[in-house]
Write a protein that holds these residues in place. Structure first.
Motif, PDB file in Angstrom:
ATOM      1  N   ARG A  67     -38.593 -29.188 -17.267  1.00 17.92           N
ATOM      2  CA  ARG A  67     -37.530 -30.157 -17.554  1.00 17.92           C
ATOM      3  C   ARG A  67     -36.988 -30.747 -16.264  1.00 17.92           C
ATOM      4  O   ARG A  67     -36.824 -31.966 -16.142  1.00 17.92           O
ATOM      5  CB  ARG A  67     -36.382 -29.502 -18.337  1.00 17.92           C
ATOM      6  N   GLN A  68     -36.727 -29.915 -15.292  1.00 16.32           N
ATOM      7  CA  GLN A  68     -36.158 -30.391 -14.033  1.00 16.32           C
ATOM      8  C   GLN A  68     -37.106 -31.356 -13.328  1.00 16.32           C
ATOM      9  O   GLN A  68     -36.680 -32.416 -12.854  1.00 16.32           O
ATOM     10  CB  GLN A  68     -35.823 -29.196 -13.129  1.00 16.32           C
ATOM     11  N   VAL A  69     -38.382 -31.024 -13.269  1.00 14.97           N
ATOM     12  CA  VAL A  69     -39.363 -31.890 -12.607  1.00 14.97           C
ATOM     13  C   VAL A  69     -39.492 -33.228 -13.331  1.00 14.97           C
ATOM     14  O   VAL A  69     -39.661 -34.269 -12.694  1.00 14.97           O
ATOM     15  CB  VAL A  69     -40.735 -31.188 -12.504  1.00 14.97           C
ATOM     16  N   LEU A  70     -39.381 -33.196 -14.650  1.00 18.46           N
ATOM     17  CA  LEU A  70     -39.572 -34.417 -15.436  1.00 18.46           C
ATOM     18  C   LEU A  70     -38.319 -35.281 -15.542  1.00 18.46           C
ATOM     19  O   LEU A  70     -38.427 -36.476 -15.792  1.00 18.46           O
ATOM     20  CB  LEU A  70     -40.061 -34.067 -16.843  1.00 18.46           C
ATOM     21  N   THR A  71     -37.137 -34.696 -15.352  1.00 21.35           N
ATOM     22  CA  THR A  71     -35.917 -35.457 -15.644  1.00 21.35           C
ATOM     23  C   THR A  71     -34.965 -35.649 -14.478  1.00 21.35           C
ATOM     24  O   THR A  71     -34.198 -36.615 -14.484  1.00 21.35           O
ATOM     25  CB  THR A  71     -35.128 -34.813 -16.800  1.00 21.35           C
ATOM     26  N   LEU A  72     -34.974 -34.756 -13.508  1.00 20.91           N
ATOM     27  CA  LEU A  72     -34.007 -34.885 -12.417  1.00 20.91           C
ATOM     28  C   LEU A  72     -34.459 -35.930 -11.400  1.00 20.91           C
ATOM     29  O   LEU A  72     -35.664 -36.040 -11.115  1.00 20.91           O
ATOM     30  CB  LEU A  72     -33.826 -33.548 -11.684  1.00 20.91           C
ATOM     31  N   PRO A  73     -33.527 -36.664 -10.831  1.00 23.21           N
ATOM     32  CA  PRO A  73     -33.883 -37.517  -9.693  1.00 23.21           C
ATOM     33  C   PRO A  73     -34.408 -36.634  -8.559  1.00 23.21           C
ATOM     34  O   PRO A  73     -33.950 -35.499  -8.377  1.00 23.21           O
ATOM     35  CB  PRO A  73     -32.562 -38.182  -9.306  1.00 23.21           C
ATOM     36  N   TYR A  74     -35.357 -37.156  -7.808  1.00 26.27           N
ATOM     37  CA  TYR A  74     -36.016 -36.383  -6.750  1.00 26.27           C
ATOM     38  C   TYR A  74     -35.001 -35.719  -5.811  1.00 26.27           C
ATOM     39  O   TYR A  74     -35.148 -34.548  -5.469  1.00 26.27           O
ATOM     40  CB  TYR A  74     -36.963 -37.296  -5.966  1.00 26.27           C
ATOM     41  N   ASP A  75     -33.964 -36.440  -5.418  1.00 28.36           N
ATOM     42  CA  ASP A  75     -33.000 -35.891  -4.460  1.00 28.36           C
ATOM     43  C   ASP A  75     -32.098 -34.819  -5.062  1.00 28.36           C
ATOM     44  O   ASP A  75     -31.383 -34.143  -4.325  1.00 28.36           O
ATOM     45  CB  ASP A  75     -32.173 -37.000  -3.805  1.00 28.36           C
ATOM     46  N   GLU A  76     -32.134 -34.622  -6.377  1.00 31.12           N
ATOM     47  CA  GLU A  76     -31.365 -33.559  -7.022  1.00 31.12           C
ATOM     48  C   GLU A  76     -32.220 -32.338  -7.343  1.00 31.12           C
ATOM     49  O   GLU A  76     -31.709 -31.318  -7.803  1.00 31.12           O
ATOM     50  CB  GLU A  76     -30.705 -34.080  -8.302  1.00 31.12           C
ATOM     51  N   MET A  77     -33.522 -32.432  -7.116  1.00 27.29           N
ATOM     52  CA  MET A  77     -34.423 -31.307  -7.381  1.00 27.29           C
ATOM     53  C   MET A  77     -34.311 -30.276  -6.271  1.00 27.29           C
ATOM     54  O   MET A  77     -34.040 -30.600  -5.118  1.00 27.29           O
ATOM     55  CB  MET A  77     -35.880 -31.780  -7.432  1.00 27.29           C
ATOM     56  N   GLY A  78     -34.587 -29.024  -6.646  1.00 29.00           N
ATOM     57  CA  GLY A  78     -34.746 -27.988  -5.652  1.00 29.00           C
ATOM     58  C   GLY A  78     -36.070 -28.172  -4.926  1.00 29.00           C
ATOM     59  O   GLY A  78     -36.926 -28.959  -5.344  1.00 29.00           O
ATOM     60  N   THR A  79     -36.254 -27.429  -3.855  1.00 29.20           N
ATOM     61  CA  THR A  79     -37.449 -27.573  -3.022  1.00 29.20           C
ATOM     62  C   THR A  79     -38.740 -27.385  -3.805  1.00 29.20           C
ATOM     63  O   THR A  79     -39.661 -28.192  -3.698  1.00 29.20           O
ATOM     64  CB  THR A  79     -37.402 -26.589  -1.846  1.00 29.20           C
ATOM     65  N   VAL A  80     -38.828 -26.329  -4.612  1.00 28.57           N
ATOM     66  CA  VAL A  80     -40.083 -26.069  -5.326  1.00 28.57           C
ATOM     67  C   VAL A  80     -40.354 -27.128  -6.388  1.00 28.57           C
ATOM     68  O   VAL A  80     -41.509 -27.457  -6.659  1.00 28.57           O
ATOM     69  CB  VAL A  80     -40.142 -24.648  -5.922  1.00 28.57           C
ATOM     70  N   ASP A  81     -39.300 -27.673  -6.977  1.00 31.94           N
ATOM     71  CA  ASP A  81     -39.507 -28.752  -7.947  1.00 31.94           C
ATOM     72  C   ASP A  81     -39.987 -30.016  -7.248  1.00 31.94           C
ATOM     73  O   ASP A  81     -40.818 -30.755  -7.781  1.00 31.94           O
ATOM     74  CB  ASP A  81     -38.225 -29.024  -8.739  1.00 31.94           C
ATOM     75  N   ARG A  82     -39.495 -30.283  -6.051  1.00 31.38           N
ATOM     76  CA  ARG A  82     -39.979 -31.448  -5.294  1.00 31.38           C
ATOM     77  C   ARG A  82     -41.458 -31.301  -4.951  1.00 31.38           C
ATOM     78  O   ARG A  82     -42.224 -32.268  -5.037  1.00 31.38           O
ATOM     79  CB  ARG A  82     -39.170 -31.617  -4.007  1.00 31.38           C
TER      80      ARG A  82
END
Length: 132
Positions: A67-82
């Motif tokens: 969900r985080q990878v698909l929905t969060l803006p890149y700058d709001e993701m944690g390192t591993v999600d980026r």
């Protein structure tokens, strides 16, 4: 009786996933469930996607990191999600987005994502110790 193997929180660790799947295959289980958090990790998220693509027999639900990878803006993701987001092709995003939050693959067996509990921020905090 149905023999079920349950996987969870692979987090892009392809060598570990391959080892676990080899052990599962040696046990001749009836069903393999993957409870999500598939690719968000620094080891080899691309390889994890590629390995899972060869295993359509694995029943997978979408985890909070998907969900985080698909929905969060890149700058709001944690390192591993980026890291994970950076290796995704459009087809990968479509596949991850198509994964269900819940599945009942066998009568009486319910597999669900922490997000399905209706408390994604709480589920994230419980897993990581910090709010998303």
């Amino acid at each position: 009786m149905t023999r079920i193997a349950v996987l969870s929180d692979v987090h892009g660790n392809t060598p570990a996933l391959a080892a676990v799947l080899a052990a599962v295959d040696a046990e001749a289980v009836d069903l393999v469930l993957n409870l999500g958090d598939i690719i968000s990790g620094a080891v080899d998220p691309r390889g994890t996607l590629d390995l899972l693509a060869t295993r359509p027999d694995i029943v997978t639900v979408r985890g909070n990191h998907e969900r985080q990878v698909l929905t969060l803006p890149y700058d709001e993701m944690g390192t591993v999600d980026r890291i994970a987001s950076g290796v995704l092709a459009d087809a990968d995003r479509a596949w991850l987005g198509s994964l269900p939050l819940t599945v009942e693959p066998v009568a009486g067996v319910l597999a669900l994502s922490a997000d399905e509990l209706g408390q994604p921020a709480l589920a994230h905090m419980l897993r990581t110790g910090r709010l998303a």
